[in-house]
Motif scaffolding. Structure first.
Motif, PDB file in Angstrom:
ATOM      1  N   LYS A  11     106.193  31.747  71.399  1.00 54.77           N
ATOM      2  CA  LYS A  11     105.046  32.480  70.869  1.00 54.77           C
ATOM      3  C   LYS A  11     105.387  33.966  70.878  1.00 54.77           C
ATOM      4  CE  LYS A  11     100.837  31.113  71.824  1.00 54.77           C
ATOM      5  NZ  LYS A  11      99.626  30.775  72.593  1.00 54.77           N
ATOM      6  N   ALA A  12     105.119  34.648  69.803  1.00 51.86           N
ATOM      7  CA  ALA A  12     105.431  36.077  69.702  1.00 51.86           C
ATOM      8  C   ALA A  12     104.757  36.871  70.812  1.00 51.86           C
ATOM      9  CB  ALA A  12     105.032  36.620  68.334  1.00 51.86           C
ATOM     10  N   THR A  13     103.578  36.443  71.225  1.00 51.63           N
ATOM     11  CA  THR A  13     102.865  37.155  72.287  1.00 51.63           C
ATOM     12  C   THR A  13     103.523  36.964  73.658  1.00 51.63           C
ATOM     13  OG1 THR A  13     101.352  35.276  72.475  1.00 51.63           O
ATOM     14  CG2 THR A  13     100.633  37.141  71.114  1.00 51.63           C
ATOM     15  N   ASP A  14     104.429  35.999  73.770  1.00 45.75           N
ATOM     16  CA  ASP A  14     105.139  35.770  75.031  1.00 45.75           C
ATOM     17  C   ASP A  14     106.415  36.607  75.146  1.00 45.75           C
ATOM     18  OD1 ASP A  14     103.215  33.969  75.809  1.00 45.75           O
ATOM     19  OD2 ASP A  14     104.363  32.203  75.218  1.00 45.75           O
ATOM     20  N   ILE A  15     106.711  37.389  74.155  1.00 45.24           N
ATOM     21  CA  ILE A  15     107.900  38.247  74.191  1.00 45.24           C
ATOM     22  C   ILE A  15     107.455  39.635  74.645  1.00 45.24           C
ATOM     23  CG2 ILE A  15     109.848  39.172  72.903  1.00 45.24           C
ATOM     24  CD1 ILE A  15     109.509  36.853  70.939  1.00 45.24           C
ATOM     25  N   ASP A  16     107.549  39.880  75.932  1.00 42.81           N
ATOM     26  CA  ASP A  16     107.108  41.153  76.500  1.00 42.81           C
ATOM     27  C   ASP A  16     107.921  42.323  75.965  1.00 42.81           C
ATOM     28  OD1 ASP A  16     105.217  39.893  78.092  1.00 42.81           O
ATOM     29  OD2 ASP A  16     106.613  39.664  79.775  1.00 42.81           O
ATOM     30  N   GLY A  17     107.225  43.379  75.597  1.00 39.20           N
ATOM     31  CA  GLY A  17     107.870  44.615  75.197  1.00 39.20           C
ATOM     32  C   GLY A  17     108.543  44.601  73.842  1.00 39.20           C
ATOM     33  N   ARG A  40     118.244  42.539  74.813  1.00 33.94           N
ATOM     34  CA  ARG A  40     118.256  42.985  76.215  1.00 33.94           C
ATOM     35  C   ARG A  40     117.468  42.036  77.107  1.00 33.94           C
ATOM     36  NH1 ARG A  40     114.918  46.237  78.887  1.00 33.94           N
ATOM     37  NH2 ARG A  40     113.934  47.011  77.011  1.00 33.94           N
ATOM     38  N   THR A  41     116.350  41.517  76.608  1.00 31.40           N
ATOM     39  CA  THR A  41     115.493  40.668  77.428  1.00 31.40           C
ATOM     40  C   THR A  41     115.740  39.172  77.238  1.00 31.40           C
ATOM     41  OG1 THR A  41     113.770  40.781  75.734  1.00 31.40           O
ATOM     42  CG2 THR A  41     113.638  42.363  77.566  1.00 31.40           C
ATOM     43  N   ALA A  46     114.546  38.195  67.546  1.00 33.76           N
ATOM     44  CA  ALA A  46     113.325  37.440  67.259  1.00 33.76           C
ATOM     45  C   ALA A  46     112.879  37.695  65.824  1.00 33.76           C
ATOM     46  CB  ALA A  46     112.216  37.848  68.228  1.00 33.76           C
ATOM     47  N   ILE A  47     112.427  36.639  65.158  1.00 33.21           N
ATOM     48  CA  ILE A  47     111.938  36.724  63.775  1.00 33.21           C
ATOM     49  C   ILE A  47     110.596  36.000  63.725  1.00 33.21           C
ATOM     50  CG2 ILE A  47     112.407  36.132  61.365  1.00 33.21           C
ATOM     51  CD1 ILE A  47     115.368  35.852  62.168  1.00 33.21           C
TER      52      ILE A  47
END
Length: 79
Positions: A11-17, A40-41, A46-47
């Protein structure tokens, strides 16, 4: 070292920062994707679909992303 080259969905919202970028070549919202450099993380790029703000996002290797951009620039996708 054996590098994992499989794509992963998240989920895009789960990719912090993540800072998402949309191409200046995108139209006015009907056929856009956004990209975030999450090497880095997450060790991947991510797309996601711009119309779905909270995801899902596809995480692919930097090498796969470079090949996608190269192929899209060469024109085999009818762009």
């Amino acid at each position: 070292m054996n590098r994992d080259t499989r794509a992963h969905a998240i989920k895009a919202t789960d990719i912090d920062g993540a800072t998402w970028f949309k191409s200046t070549y995108s139209d006015n919202g009907t056929a856009c994707v956004e990209v975030a450099d999450t090497r880095r993380t997450h060790g991947r790029v991510a797309i996601k679909d711009s119309k779905q703000r909270s995801g899902p996002a596809l995480l692919i290797s930097p090498e796969a992303f470079a090949a996608l951009v190269s192929d899209a620039a060469a024109g085999p996708y009818g762009l």
